[in-house]
Structure formats: structure tokens, C-alpha cells
Motif scaffolding. Structure first.
Motif, short mmCIF file in Angstrom:
data_model
loop_
_atom_site.label_atom_id
_atom_site.label_comp_id
_atom_site.label_asym_id
_atom_site.label_seq_id
_atom_site.Cartn_x
_atom_site.Cartn_y
_atom_site.Cartn_z
N ALA A 1 0.85 -1.19 0.00
CA ALA A 1 0.00 0.00 0.00
C ALA A 1 0.89 1.24 0.00
N ILE A 2 0.62 2.13 -0.93
CA ILE A 2 1.36 3.40 -1.00
C ILE A 2 0.58 4.42 -0.17
N THR A 3 1.17 4.88 0.90
CA THR A 3 0.44 5.75 1.84
C THR A 3 1.23 7.02 2.10
N ASP A 4 1.28 7.88 1.10
CA ASP A 4 1.97 9.15 1.33
C ASP A 4 1.12 10.06 2.22
N HIS A 5 1.77 11.13 2.72
CA HIS A 5 1.09 12.02 3.66
C HIS A 5 0.05 12.90 2.97
N SER A 6 -0.92 13.35 3.76
CA SER A 6 -1.91 14.30 3.26
C SER A 6 -1.45 15.73 3.57
N LYS A 7 -2.16 16.69 2.98
CA LYS A 7 -1.70 18.08 2.93
C LYS A 7 -1.42 18.72 4.29
N ARG A 8 -2.16 18.30 5.31
CA ARG A 8 -2.03 18.93 6.63
C ARG A 8 -0.58 18.87 7.12
N VAL A 9 0.12 17.75 6.81
CA VAL A 9 1.49 17.63 7.28
C VAL A 9 2.40 18.28 6.24
N ALA A 10 2.38 19.61 6.27
CA ALA A 10 3.04 20.37 5.21
C ALA A 10 4.55 20.13 5.14
N VAL A 11 5.17 19.87 6.30
CA VAL A 11 6.63 19.67 6.29
C VAL A 11 7.04 18.47 5.45
N THR A 12 6.10 17.55 5.23
CA THR A 12 6.44 16.36 4.43
C THR A 12 6.05 16.57 2.96
N HIS A 13 5.63 17.78 2.62
CA HIS A 13 5.12 18.07 1.30
C HIS A 13 3.86 17.22 1.05
N GLY A 14 2.98 17.19 2.08
CA GLY A 14 1.77 16.38 2.02
C GLY A 14 0.90 16.71 0.81
N MET A 15 0.19 15.70 0.31
CA MET A 15 -0.54 15.85 -0.95
C MET A 15 -1.98 16.32 -0.76
N ASP A 16 -2.43 17.14 -1.69
CA ASP A 16 -3.85 17.50 -1.72
C ASP A 16 -4.57 16.53 -2.66
N GLU A 17 -5.87 16.77 -2.86
CA GLU A 17 -6.68 15.85 -3.65
C GLU A 17 -6.14 15.71 -5.07
N ALA A 18 -5.74 16.84 -5.67
CA ALA A 18 -5.31 16.81 -7.08
C ALA A 18 -4.03 15.98 -7.25
N ARG A 19 -3.07 16.21 -6.32
CA ARG A 19 -1.82 15.43 -6.43
C ARG A 19 -2.08 13.95 -6.17
N LEU A 20 -2.97 13.68 -5.23
CA LEU A 20 -3.29 12.27 -4.97
C LEU A 20 -3.89 11.62 -6.21
N ARG A 21 -4.79 12.34 -6.91
CA ARG A 21 -5.38 11.80 -8.15
C ARG A 21 -4.30 11.40 -9.14
N LYS A 22 -3.31 12.27 -9.26
CA LYS A 22 -2.22 11.97 -10.20
C LYS A 22 -1.47 10.72 -9.76
N GLN A 23 -1.23 10.59 -8.43
CA GLN A 23 -0.52 9.41 -7.96
C GLN A 23 -1.33 8.14 -8.22
N LEU A 24 -2.66 8.25 -8.05
CA LEU A 24 -3.50 7.07 -8.28
C LEU A 24 -3.40 6.62 -9.74
#
Length: 573
Positions: A371-394
Motif C-alpha cells: 500500500a502506498i500511503t503518502d502524507h496528506s496536505k495537513r502535514v506540510a513539512v512532508t510536502h503532504g498531498m492535496d486531492e489533485a496530487r493524490l489523483r495523479k498518484q493514483l
DNA sequence: GCCGTTTTCGGCCCGACTGTTTTCAGTCG
């Protein structure tokens, strides 16, 4: 007012120390220590158990008296017996007994003869040469006290299991190369795979005349030799880790391995069974009178006392002996049961490797899924992803999956649980994921009730699958956040969610005690690496170690299942 | 102070190393 189990355990330990200095009945002292341990190991809070009307004297090593004392502490936050004791024994004396070489008797003598009641006074007396004048003390003892006092500056600590593993591997290799040496094995809490290790015990069997003891103390990582004998020596390494070496004959290998693996509490309990069978167990074997009836292997030892083999990870005297007697020991999960990993990061956020690199590392480990489980946007220090970036990763995962053979990448996300209990990404995208790993990174200290509510509210979201690193603790760095674990686990069971055992060596969160609690509640656990690199996937085995200490079987572990079976479990109705 | 196939009293694990000792106590694991 909330009283934590750990505080109660500390009070009992303190009572034991004070009683010891007073010269009380040693068995009474032990009773307090045993009770402290029981309290410390309990998965549930004593406060809650009392409020639910449970009879604490049914707990092992807790009788009527100590049950009453626990109730008093929970009720009033104090213990009268302790306060009485503190009037009679200066509090500083307990600190003195923590110095190596100083026990209760000597501390008592220092107090009675020289009026010493704290570390500063001890230092002054030692420097002035007064200690060597006491009977039973000498110049060497005085010197050792001064050394111990100066070492105390570098605070005593326990080492992460993963760090000790590197040290142990090197030391064992060094000893294996010594002539005449047969077996070399690291025992103790290291072999029981405790999350931290206080000191390392190494056991050796060898031919007569082997120079193994000399090689042991000459090893280039050795800083200080604390003691050196023919069968036992102790050193401190430059890293600060204390290492004991024990040498026994081959005929005693099993007995010594068993003995030095411990735990002490487990050994004492099994010895007591042996005594009832008119047998004596020591590190050389099991004896009937003077005759050795077992000793070569651990299995022989267990057989001699009428028990099946008990895995080292279970040897904590937490019910394993009773389970063994009833032939109800768990068949512990092992690394070979693991079919995939449900938590890892890529370079899209704070990982180091690409999707492709993570996939090929997972395949090399023989996994069926990752399972690829990158961080979500709230954890900004990790460059967490928003919905649009997640769509691209999917989309990238879809493309890669169409090319991959034998491994399936699962679409997932480590979604932050916001302070109001909402998830950090919109349901519209979460619904397209195979699973979510939900976690708290911000607001770890908001208090027990708020934190518990926050997690449970998050679980109400139908896209919540697994609670990642549930307590947020970092071993030796950050305490577990205060949550009502029992309520969280109940909520998870009710909603078809799961909890993670995060295998990062400094997390190991859930810990062993909470794993056992989850198992008892019928809650399955995901053992996940939380890898931030391709190499990092390998640390999942440290999670398996802790799961084993928590009595988990393959059945209890989410990712010990094939993808079709796992998929059915992940679907929330 | 706990515990019970020795059950409400009388037990409660066992050995090595060190330093200070003339035979062992204290400490540790």
C-alpha cells in the motif's frame, strides 16, 4: 484527577526500595516489586477497573492489602503508608541504591555510620576518604563509588532493539572467530525481542582452554571491564551498552540459554514448578538430587518440568506458563506469514524512493501487495498531498499495476486526523482508495477525553480503515499520548476498523501489551513498516517481534492474508 | 505481602564475582 498505572507501579517500587533500606522482610519487599510489575504490564487502567467494580485482588501478585493500597492511591492520589515510610527513611537514600555496587545494606551503613543521606554527601565523604574507614568497605569500594558518581552524569538509558542488533551481530561474529568456540548466542531481553534492551547477555560454549574470555574483554569496542572471571565477565562498550558474557560447557547449553534468556519473573515461576516436582533448575541443567536430567537443549528443560516449549518472546510471566500447562499457547505470527505491507512513503512526500523502486523492493521481499500511503496536505513539512496530487498518484499506480507481475500496489493514503476529528482529504477521493491509514501528527497532547473522541469521530468516517501509530510515542523521546485505548479499540471493532502496529524501531506502536489487548478484544492488527525508503521495508520484522510478544497469531494480523481475503476485511459495510 | 495438587500457615530461585575478608557478606542478574 487521573492516576496512571505507571504512577502506581512507581509508588510500589519506591515502597520496596524504602523497605529494603529499612531491612524489612525480603519477601515482603519482593511482593511490592512483583505487584509493581503486574501493574505496569496491565493493558487497562486500574482507575477504570475500580470504577467498574472489578476485584483487583484477583490480579496476580495483588492481594487484599495491595488492592486496598491501589484503591487508596486512585481515591486520594496519595499513599499513607508511603508517607509514613518517608518520615523514617531519607528519600535520597533510594538514589544511592541505584549506584552500581551499592545495595540497601551498604547504603544503610553509610547513613548510620557517616550520616550520608544523598548523592552530594556521598561524594564529599568519598573524596575525604571516610568511606574506606567503614568496616566492610575499602579503598577500592570508595574508588568505585567516585567513578559511579561521575558516570551518573551520562544518564542511564535503554537502547533500541534495532541498535543493539547491530552491536550484537558484530560482537557475536568476533567471538565466533575465537579458537575452541562452539556456540555463540545473544540471550536476555534481546532474545526475547523487547523493544529496548538494558544490557546485552551473550552465551558461549567452548572447548577447555579457549581464550574466549580474553578475546571478549579485548574487543575493540570495549571501554571498561567491570568484572572478569572464568565463567562470567562484564564490560561496558564505548556506546555505553553493558555486555555480559557467560561461558558454559556444551552439556549445559540449553539450560544456560534458557536461564540467561529470562525473563527473571518467568524463570522464577518455572523454577517454582520444578521445586514442586523435587527438581532443581540452574544454568547448568535440571537436577534430580545430584543427577542431571536435562540441560543440552531448551526443549529438554521444558520437558523435564512437564511443559511444552515456550517461545522466548512469551517468557515474561504474563500467563504463558498457565497457557502452556493447558496446552493453549498461541502459534505466534512470524515474518514468513506476512504477505504485504500496508504503510510506506515515496518521494512524492517525505520518502526517498519512487513508486517503481518501492514496488521492486516489495517484490524482492516476496510480498503480494504494497500500500502506498503518502502524507496528506495537513502535514506540510512532508510536502503532504492535496486531492489533485493524490489523483495523479493514483493514475501512476494504475499504470504501474498494469505492468507489474506478482505484486499489486494498493491505492492508499496516510490521512491526517484533524483536531475536530475530520479527515484531511475529501470523501470524493478517499472513496477511490483501497484503504486509508489515518494518523494524528498535530495536537498529540490535547488530553485523554478530547483525543479519544477525536479518534472515534474520525472512525465514524466510512473511509477510515486503519489507525496508524495509535499513541504517537517515540521511544526515549516522546511519551505516548493519553488516550483511552480500550474505548478506541471497542470503537474500531464496532465500525470494522483496525489498528496498526507501526514497526519503526523507535515507534513500535501499538506496543506488546496493547497487541495482547487487541487480540483479546478480537481486533485485528496491521503490522506495517512505515518505510520511507526501499530499504526501510525490511524493518517490518521489528513489528513482527513485538506482535509475537503480544501473543499475536497469523490469524490476528491483517496483512498475513492474501489480497482477496484482505480486501473483504477492508470493506466496511 | 502473596499464595495454595504442601491450601489459611509457612514457605517464598539460584549461582558468580568482588572486595574485604581469614571464611564470607553484599551485590547483581
Amino acid at each position: 484527577m487521573t492516576v496512571r498505572n505507571a504512577e502506581i507501579a512507581e509508588i510500589f517500587d519506591h515502597m520496596a526500595a524504602l523497605l529494603e533500606i529499612q531491612g524489612a522482610n525480603p519477601f515482603r519487599i519482593r511482593a511490592y516489586r512483583n505487584a509493581a510489575r503486574t501493574v505496569d504490564d496491565l493493558p487497562r487502567s486500574l482507575e477504570a477497573m475500580i470504577s467498574e467494580g472489578e476485584d483487583l485482588s484477583k490480579l496476580p501478585d495483588i492481594g487484599k492489602d495491595l488492592a486496598g493500597k491501589i484503591a487508596e492511591i486512585v481515591d486520594t492520589g496519595r499513599l499513607e503508608a508511603l508517607e509514613e515510610m518517608e518520615k523514617q527513611v531519607p528519600a535520597g537514600l533510594v538514589d544511592l541504591t541505584r549506584l552500581p555496587g551499592l545495595g540497601a545494606k551498604r547504603v544503610r551503613a553509610l547513613h548510620d555510620e557517616l550520616g550520608i543521606s544523598g548523592l552530594d554527601e556521598l561524594r564529599r565523604a568519598a573524596k575525604a576518604g571516610h568511606i574506606r574507614e567503614l568496616s566492610g568497605f575499602g579503598a577500592k569500594t570508595e574508588q568505585r563509588i567516585l567513578e559511579a558518581l561521575s558516570r551518573r552524569a551520562q544518564e542511564e538509558r535503554r537502547f533500541l532493539l534495532s541498535d543493539v542488533e547491530d552491536i550484537a551481530d558484530r560482537y557475536v561474529d568476533h567471538l565466533k572467530a575465537v579458537s575452541g568456540v562452539r556456540e555463540v548466542v545473544a540471550a536476555g531481553s534481546y532474545r526475547r525481542r523487547k523493544e529496548t534492551v538494558g544490557d546485552l547477555d551473550i552465551l558461549v560454549t567452548c572447548k577447555k582452554g579457549s581464550p574466549v574470555m580474553e578475546r571478549f574483554v579485548e574487543y575493540d569496542e570495549v571501554d571498561t571491564v567491570l568484572s572478569q572471571g572464568t565463567t562470567r565477565s562484564t564490560v561496558v562498550l564505548h556506546s555505553g551498552l553493558q555486555v555480559d558474557l557467560r561461558v558454559v560447557a556444551q552439556v549445559s547449553y540449553g539450560a544456560a540459554l534458557y536461564y540467561f534468556t529470562g525473563s527473571k519473573a518467568h524463570n522464577v515461576a518455572v523454577r517454582t514448578i520444578a521445586v514442586k516436582k523435587k527438581l532443581k533448575i540452574n544454568e547448568y541443567g535440571v537436577f534430580k538430587g545430584k543427577r542431571r536430567v536435562a540441560g543440552k537443549t531448551e526443549r529438554e528443560i521444558f520437558r523435564a518440568v512437564g511443559l511444552p516449549y515456550i517461545e522466548p518472546e512469551l517468557r515474561e510471566n504474563r500467563g504463558e506458563i498457565e497457557a502452556a500447562r493447558k496446552r493453549r499457547l498461541p502459534r505466534l505470527v512470524s515474518s514468513s506469514d506476512i504477505r504485504g505491507d500496508l504503510h510506506c512513503h515515496t518521494e512524492a512526500t517525505d520518502g526517498r524512493n519512487s513508486l517503481e523502486e518501492m514496488a521492486s523492493a516489495a517484490k524482492a521481499l516476496g510480498y503480494e501487495y504494497l500500500a502506498i500511503t503518502d502524507h496528506s496536505k495537513r502535514v506540510a513539512v512532508t510536502h503532504g498531498m492535496d486531492e489533485a496530487r493524490l489523483r495523479k498518484q493514483l493514475e501512476a499506480i494504475d499504470r504501474l499495476n498494469s505492468r507489474l507481475r506478482g505484486l499489486r500496489l494498493l491505492k492508499a493514503m496516510e490521512v491526517d486526523i484533524l483536531e475536530n476529528g475530520k479527515l484531511d482529504l475529501a470523501d470524493g477521493v478517499l472513496k477511490d482508495l483501497d484503504l486509508t491509514v489515518c494518523a494524528i501528527h498535530i495536537g498529540l497532547g490535547i488530553g485523554r477525553d478530547k483525543q479519544t473522541e477525536r479518534i472515534i469521530r474520525a472512525m465514524d468516517n466510512p473511509h477510515f480503515t486503519i489507525l496508524a501509530h495509535p499513541t504517537g510515542r517515540l521511544i526515549n523521546q516522546r511519551a505516548a499520548s493519553d488516550i483511552d485505548m480500550e474505548r478506541v479499540m471497542e470503537a474500531a471493532v464496532e465500525r470494522g476498523c483496525y489498528l496498526e502496529l507501526n514497526a519503526q524501531p523507535e515507534r513500535l506502536d501499538l506496543d506488546d501489551v496493547h497487541c495482547r489487548m487487541a487480540k483479546d478484544m478480537g481486533l485485528k492488527v496491521a503490522i506495517s513498516s512505515d518505510a520511507h525508503s526501499a530499504d526501510g521495508l525490511g524493518c517490518l520484522r521489528f513489528g513482527v517481534d513485538q506482535g509475537r510478544r503480544g501473543w499475536l497469531e497469523a490469524e490476528d494480523v491483517l496483512n498475513a492474508r492474501s489480497w482477496p481475503k484482505l480486501r473483504r476485511l477492508l470493506a466496511r459495510s
